[in-house]
Design a protein around this motif. Structure first.
Motif, PDB file in Angstrom:
ATOM      1  N   LYS A 488      -0.909 -12.341  11.323  1.00  0.00           N
ATOM      2  CA  LYS A 488       0.039 -13.070  10.478  1.00  0.00           C
ATOM      3  C   LYS A 488       0.191 -14.510  10.963  1.00  0.00           C
ATOM      4  O   LYS A 488       0.231 -15.456  10.155  1.00  0.00           O
ATOM      5  CB  LYS A 488       1.406 -12.378  10.488  1.00  0.00           C
ATOM      6  CG  LYS A 488       1.473 -11.075   9.711  1.00  0.00           C
ATOM      7  CD  LYS A 488       2.892 -10.522   9.759  1.00  0.00           C
ATOM      8  CE  LYS A 488       3.053  -9.244   8.992  1.00  0.00           C
ATOM      9  NZ  LYS A 488       4.447  -8.736   9.032  1.00  0.00           N
ATOM     10  N   ALA A 489       0.262 -14.689  12.275  1.00  0.00           N
ATOM     11  CA  ALA A 489       0.427 -16.035  12.830  1.00  0.00           C
ATOM     12  C   ALA A 489      -0.777 -16.912  12.528  1.00  0.00           C
ATOM     13  O   ALA A 489      -0.658 -18.142  12.484  1.00  0.00           O
ATOM     14  CB  ALA A 489       0.653 -15.942  14.338  1.00  0.00           C
ATOM     15  N   LYS A 490      -1.938 -16.296  12.312  1.00  0.00           N
ATOM     16  CA  LYS A 490      -3.150 -17.066  11.984  1.00  0.00           C
ATOM     17  C   LYS A 490      -3.273 -17.327  10.487  1.00  0.00           C
ATOM     18  O   LYS A 490      -4.290 -17.846  10.024  1.00  0.00           O
ATOM     19  CB  LYS A 490      -4.389 -16.339  12.507  1.00  0.00           C
ATOM     20  CG  LYS A 490      -4.484 -16.369  14.034  1.00  0.00           C
ATOM     21  CD  LYS A 490      -5.756 -15.728  14.520  1.00  0.00           C
ATOM     22  CE  LYS A 490      -5.874 -15.846  16.038  1.00  0.00           C
ATOM     23  NZ  LYS A 490      -6.048 -17.245  16.485  1.00  0.00           N
ATOM     24  N   GLY A 491      -2.265 -16.909   9.731  1.00  0.00           N
ATOM     25  CA  GLY A 491      -2.243 -17.222   8.315  1.00  0.00           C
ATOM     26  C   GLY A 491      -2.702 -16.125   7.391  1.00  0.00           C
ATOM     27  O   GLY A 491      -2.868 -16.358   6.191  1.00  0.00           O
ATOM     28  N   VAL A 492      -2.927 -14.919   7.906  1.00  0.00           N
ATOM     29  CA  VAL A 492      -3.315 -13.820   7.034  1.00  0.00           C
ATOM     30  C   VAL A 492      -2.057 -13.265   6.368  1.00  0.00           C
ATOM     31  O   VAL A 492      -1.131 -12.845   7.055  1.00  0.00           O
ATOM     32  CB  VAL A 492      -4.030 -12.696   7.816  1.00  0.00           C
ATOM     33  CG1 VAL A 492      -4.494 -11.607   6.851  1.00  0.00           C
ATOM     34  CG2 VAL A 492      -5.204 -13.244   8.611  1.00  0.00           C
ATOM     35  N   PRO A 493      -1.993 -13.232   5.039  1.00  0.00           N
ATOM     36  CA  PRO A 493      -0.808 -12.693   4.361  1.00  0.00           C
ATOM     37  C   PRO A 493      -0.590 -11.223   4.697  1.00  0.00           C
ATOM     38  O   PRO A 493      -1.555 -10.454   4.817  1.00  0.00           O
ATOM     39  CB  PRO A 493      -1.137 -12.868   2.870  1.00  0.00           C
ATOM     40  CG  PRO A 493      -2.193 -13.928   2.827  1.00  0.00           C
ATOM     41  CD  PRO A 493      -2.993 -13.757   4.079  1.00  0.00           C
ATOM     42  N   SER A 494       0.671 -10.834   4.823  1.00  0.00           N
ATOM     43  CA  SER A 494       0.990  -9.438   5.158  1.00  0.00           C
ATOM     44  C   SER A 494       0.355  -8.463   4.166  1.00  0.00           C
ATOM     45  O   SER A 494      -0.148  -7.398   4.553  1.00  0.00           O
ATOM     46  CB  SER A 494       2.507  -9.232   5.172  1.00  0.00           C
ATOM     47  OG  SER A 494       3.117 -10.037   6.139  1.00  0.00           O
ATOM     48  N   ALA A 495       0.365  -8.830   2.880  1.00  0.00           N
ATOM     49  CA  ALA A 495      -0.143  -7.920   1.850  1.00  0.00           C
ATOM     50  C   ALA A 495      -1.646  -7.713   1.933  1.00  0.00           C
ATOM     51  O   ALA A 495      -2.186  -6.810   1.283  1.00  0.00           O
ATOM     52  CB  ALA A 495       0.226  -8.453   0.471  1.00  0.00           C
ATOM     53  N   LYS A 496      -2.347  -8.548   2.720  1.00  0.00           N
ATOM     54  CA  LYS A 496      -3.794  -8.375   2.900  1.00  0.00           C
ATOM     55  C   LYS A 496      -4.129  -7.623   4.185  1.00  0.00           C
ATOM     56  O   LYS A 496      -5.298  -7.601   4.599  1.00  0.00           O
ATOM     57  CB  LYS A 496      -4.494  -9.737   2.898  1.00  0.00           C
ATOM     58  CG  LYS A 496      -4.539 -10.413   1.530  1.00  0.00           C
ATOM     59  CD  LYS A 496      -5.457 -11.621   1.521  1.00  0.00           C
ATOM     60  CE  LYS A 496      -5.589 -12.203   0.120  1.00  0.00           C
ATOM     61  NZ  LYS A 496      -6.579 -13.304   0.060  1.00  0.00           N
ATOM     62  N   LEU A 497      -3.151  -6.998   4.799  1.00  0.00           N
ATOM     63  CA  LEU A 497      -3.375  -6.255   6.036  1.00  0.00           C
ATOM     64  C   LEU A 497      -3.079  -4.778   5.805  1.00  0.00           C
ATOM     65  O   LEU A 497      -1.994  -4.421   5.333  1.00  0.00           O
ATOM     66  CB  LEU A 497      -2.481  -6.793   7.152  1.00  0.00           C
ATOM     67  CG  LEU A 497      -2.734  -8.235   7.578  1.00  0.00           C
ATOM     68  CD1 LEU A 497      -1.656  -8.688   8.559  1.00  0.00           C
ATOM     69  CD2 LEU A 497      -4.117  -8.381   8.209  1.00  0.00           C
ATOM     70  N   LEU A 498      -4.051  -3.922   6.123  1.00  0.00           N
ATOM     71  CA  LEU A 498      -3.854  -2.484   6.055  1.00  0.00           C
ATOM     72  C   LEU A 498      -3.807  -1.924   7.471  1.00  0.00           C
ATOM     73  O   LEU A 498      -4.643  -2.279   8.320  1.00  0.00           O
ATOM     74  CB  LEU A 498      -4.991  -1.799   5.292  1.00  0.00           C
ATOM     75  CG  LEU A 498      -5.325  -2.288   3.875  1.00  0.00           C
ATOM     76  CD1 LEU A 498      -6.325  -1.328   3.220  1.00  0.00           C
ATOM     77  CD2 LEU A 498      -4.082  -2.433   3.026  1.00  0.00           C
ATOM     78  N   LEU A 499      -2.856  -1.043   7.731  1.00  0.00           N
ATOM     79  CA  LEU A 499      -2.717  -0.412   9.051  1.00  0.00           C
ATOM     80  C   LEU A 499      -3.706   0.739   9.164  1.00  0.00           C
ATOM     81  O   LEU A 499      -3.834   1.560   8.253  1.00  0.00           O
ATOM     82  CB  LEU A 499      -1.289   0.101   9.226  1.00  0.00           C
ATOM     83  CG  LEU A 499      -0.938   0.645  10.614  1.00  0.00           C
ATOM     84  CD1 LEU A 499      -0.884  -0.497  11.629  1.00  0.00           C
ATOM     85  CD2 LEU A 499       0.386   1.392  10.576  1.00  0.00           C
ATOM     86  N   GLY A 500      -4.412   0.812  10.290  1.00  0.00           N
ATOM     87  CA  GLY A 500      -5.426   1.847  10.482  1.00  0.00           C
ATOM     88  C   GLY A 500      -4.893   3.083  11.173  1.00  0.00           C
ATOM     89  O   GLY A 500      -4.116   3.003  12.132  1.00  0.00           O
ATOM     90  N   ILE A 501      -5.324   4.256  10.703  1.00  0.00           N
ATOM     91  CA  ILE A 501      -4.952   5.547  11.275  1.00  0.00           C
ATOM     92  C   ILE A 501      -6.228   6.315  11.610  1.00  0.00           C
ATOM     93  O   ILE A 501      -7.143   6.406  10.778  1.00  0.00           O
ATOM     94  CB  ILE A 501      -4.111   6.385  10.294  1.00  0.00           C
ATOM     95  CG1 ILE A 501      -2.856   5.623   9.861  1.00  0.00           C
ATOM     96  CG2 ILE A 501      -3.753   7.739  10.906  1.00  0.00           C
ATOM     97  CD1 ILE A 501      -1.844   5.394  10.952  1.00  0.00           C
TER      98      ILE A 501
END
Length: 607
Positions: A488-501
């Motif tokens: 997020k700090a590098k500018g990646v929008p939260s909505a473009k991040l998927l959490l891995g399981i």
């Protein structure tokens, strides 16, 4: 991620019963001259072994071959290898397999069979001509017909119309294929398919046959959905719920696309990543062609309940995925290239991103399966850093590759990437421009697992997928929260991040304490690889005894394991929603229980 090892499948010559003799026959096209010769390799009184050898004696390549012969009454083929052998009365036909049809000038190939009786073959034909090479026809197979268009769609029928194929000797008829299986043969360029199910999606292709019985390539596919009916509702909410399906899982794991249906998982996911395509010479290529599009499925093994035939243009995982999408129209499928084993090819791809992107689109849009894939995913482990091999392409290489993919694929396709979750200072996230590249991605699959494991044989024991940091964590920044915060700090929008399981655990043996942080003597035993075991096994063989940093751990005997459970997944999904993440993904389907309890936990947690 460290877990993504490919189980290579080696295939020796197989001796199969005649009912199992299926192969993807290439369109027949005779060379200018070729011969087929027969020998009886052995005879044991009640039976014998016969062998045919096809040789290209001409000056141009032979792209496929078909040998025909007659046996006297009482003589028959009982099993065969290296060819697809069928019969009509006493007339026998052998067609090349998908992997041995092409013969360069001067090259030869042999196939064999076991026979009953004592007769010898007569009236041999090779590609419709003489087997002695004097009258082998030189005509080509027909062209592909135009992609069908659908009209007059009702609850139970649909009319298909297509433009004609061309052939130098004339087109005799057309095969109409529904979801990869032939449903009709017609002499005109239209067909009305009836007896369909209301509210159901189907995929149709057409292929032509000429007067020499040579079959041409299939047309493009058209998707048709009948009116009325009801279907399983898609997952609720707007979050991505994505699972990886492994190409090699159809072998030792015996996990097939139909398992997504029988487990109930198909109704609870939104996307599938098909893993993995290979990256060779800077280009995308299909890896295991047999599993991908040649493996035949019986009616009880297939999603549609229809058995594959030897002459249909597409079988294997791709055809099963096509059938799955027809049954669950909400599912999108992406072709994932790379992974732990195949990431070495990205360095060459990064040297010419445009050529790489074009090669990838050519694979995704291959006319045999163009309707199967909705996008591309790249899994580069790791740009400008070390995985199985070390990459020195530079910090901009990943961004350049993603930009080229987006330019080539455009806005109608999904373009995604699986990326490192190393949140440490100066770690892998800092090695590449993930922020800049995110402008070209629909989302990132952040591999928030495999942080710790028995690749450090002596420990200390630690959860391989901690959600947060904790006192005593072996490496700062090795947890989901730190990785997501850094991206997020590098500018990646939260909505473009998927959490891995991870649908598996990592474990050590020789451990003397239940709490994390203990020493070990090595990797705990695993079904497929030491130190790794599926959740479906661990939930009963070594049940969880505690939780730490949002994930579970288990101590049994002298073994120590960490893995996610439905309860810890619920907590992680709540955290993901609170962070505004785009959803979650998991590696991979076959680690779940037969009723899909981990997929259910992800679906419920994100809904």
């Amino acid at each position: 991620m460290r877990f993504r090892h490919r189980a290579a499948a080696g295939f020796a010559t197989l001796l199969l019963p005649l009912a199992g003799l299926v192969g993807l026959a290439s369109p027949a096209q005779a060379a200018t001259a070729a011969t087929a010769t027969y020998t009886k390799a052995s005879d044991w009184g009640t039976g014998f072994e016969g062998r045919w050898t096809v040789k290209n004696t001409g000056t141009t390549s032979l792209s496929s071959w078909t040998v025909e012969w007659d046996f006297p009454s009482g003589t028959s083929v009982t099993s065969a290898w290296d060819a697809d052998v069928t019969s009509s009365g006493t007339h026998w036909t052998a067609k090349n397999k998908s992997w041995n049809g092409t013969l360069a000038p001067g090259a030869s190939v042999s196939f064999g069979f076991n026979g009953a009786g004592s007769g010898s073959p007569a009236n041999c034909k090779l590609n419709g001509g003489s087997c002695d090479g004097t009258t082998v026809p030189g005509d080509a197979a027909p062209s592909a017909p135009g992609t069908p268009t659908a009209s007059d769609v009702t609850n139970t029928s649909a009319k298909l119309t297509w433009s004609a194929a061309t052939d130098d000797k004339g087109v005799k008829n057309y095969d109409v294929l529904r979801d990869g299986s032939k449903v009709a043969t017609v002499t005109t360029t239209s067909y009305t398919d009836s007896g369909l199910t209301a509210g159901t999606s189907y995929s149709y292709t057409v292929q032509a046959r000429d007067t020499a019985d040579q079959t041409g390539p299939a047309s493009g596919a058209v998707a048709v959905r009948t009116t009325g009916g009801t279907t399983d509702p898609p997952p609720t909410g707007d979050k991505v719920k994505l699972g990886y399906f492994t190409e090699w899982g159809v072998y030792g794991r015996n996990y097939h696309v139909k398992n997504l249906v029988s487990s109930g998982s198909a109704a609870k996911i939104t996307h599938i990543n098909y893993a993995f395509g290979n990256v060779k010479n800077g280009q995308c290529v299909v890896d295991d062609t047999y599993a991908a599009y040649d493996k035949a499925y019986t009616a009880d093994q297939s999603v549609s309940g229809t058995a594959d035939t030897w002459d249909q243009p597409l079988r294997g995982n791709f055809n099963q995925l096509r059938q799955l999408k027809a049954k669950y129209p909400h599912i999108k499928v992406l072709y994932s290239f790379g992974g732990w084993t195949y990431s070495g090819g990205f360095a060459q791809a990064a040297a010419n991103p445009t050529a790489f992107a074009k090669s990838c689109k050519a694979v995704v849009e291959d006319p045999r399966w163009a309707d199967v894939f909705d996008g591309i995913d790249i899994d580069w482990e790791y740009p400008n850093a070390c995985g199985l091999t070390c990459d020195t392409s530079g910090a901009a290489a990943f961004k350049n590759l993603m930009s080229a993919l987006r330019t080539e694929f455009g806005s109608s396709y999904l373009v995604t990437a699986a990326i490192t979750a190393d949140g440490s200072s100066g770690g892998k996230i800092d090695a590449a421009d993930y922020g800049g590249a995110s402008a070209y991605a629909d989302w990132y699959n952040v591999m928030t697992y495999d942080y710790f494991g028995a690749f450090n044989a002596q420990g200390p024991t630690a959860p391989h997928s901690p959600l947060t940091s904790y006192s005593g964590i072996p490496q700062a920044g090795f947890n989901s929260a730190d990785a997501i915060a850094k991206l997020k700090a590098k500018g990646v929008p939260s909505a473009k991040l998927l959490l891995g399981i991870g649908f598996y655990g990592r474990g050590w043996t020789g451990v003397t304490q239940a709490a994390p942080g203990g020493t070990a003597t090595g990797a705990a035993p695993g079904t497929y690889e030491a130190g790794i075991e599926d959740y479906k096994i661990l939930k009963t063989s070594c049940p969880a005894t505690g939780t730490i940093a949002g994930t579970a751990y288990a101590y049994c005997g002298n073994n120590w394991w960490s893995y996610d459970t439905p309860a810890t997944i619920a907590g992680k999904m709540t955290w993901a929603k609170n962070q505004g993440l785009g959803g979650a993904f998991f590696w991979e389907f076959s680690g779940d229980t037969s009723n899909g309890e981990l997929v259910s936990a992800i679906n419920s947690g994100l809904s």
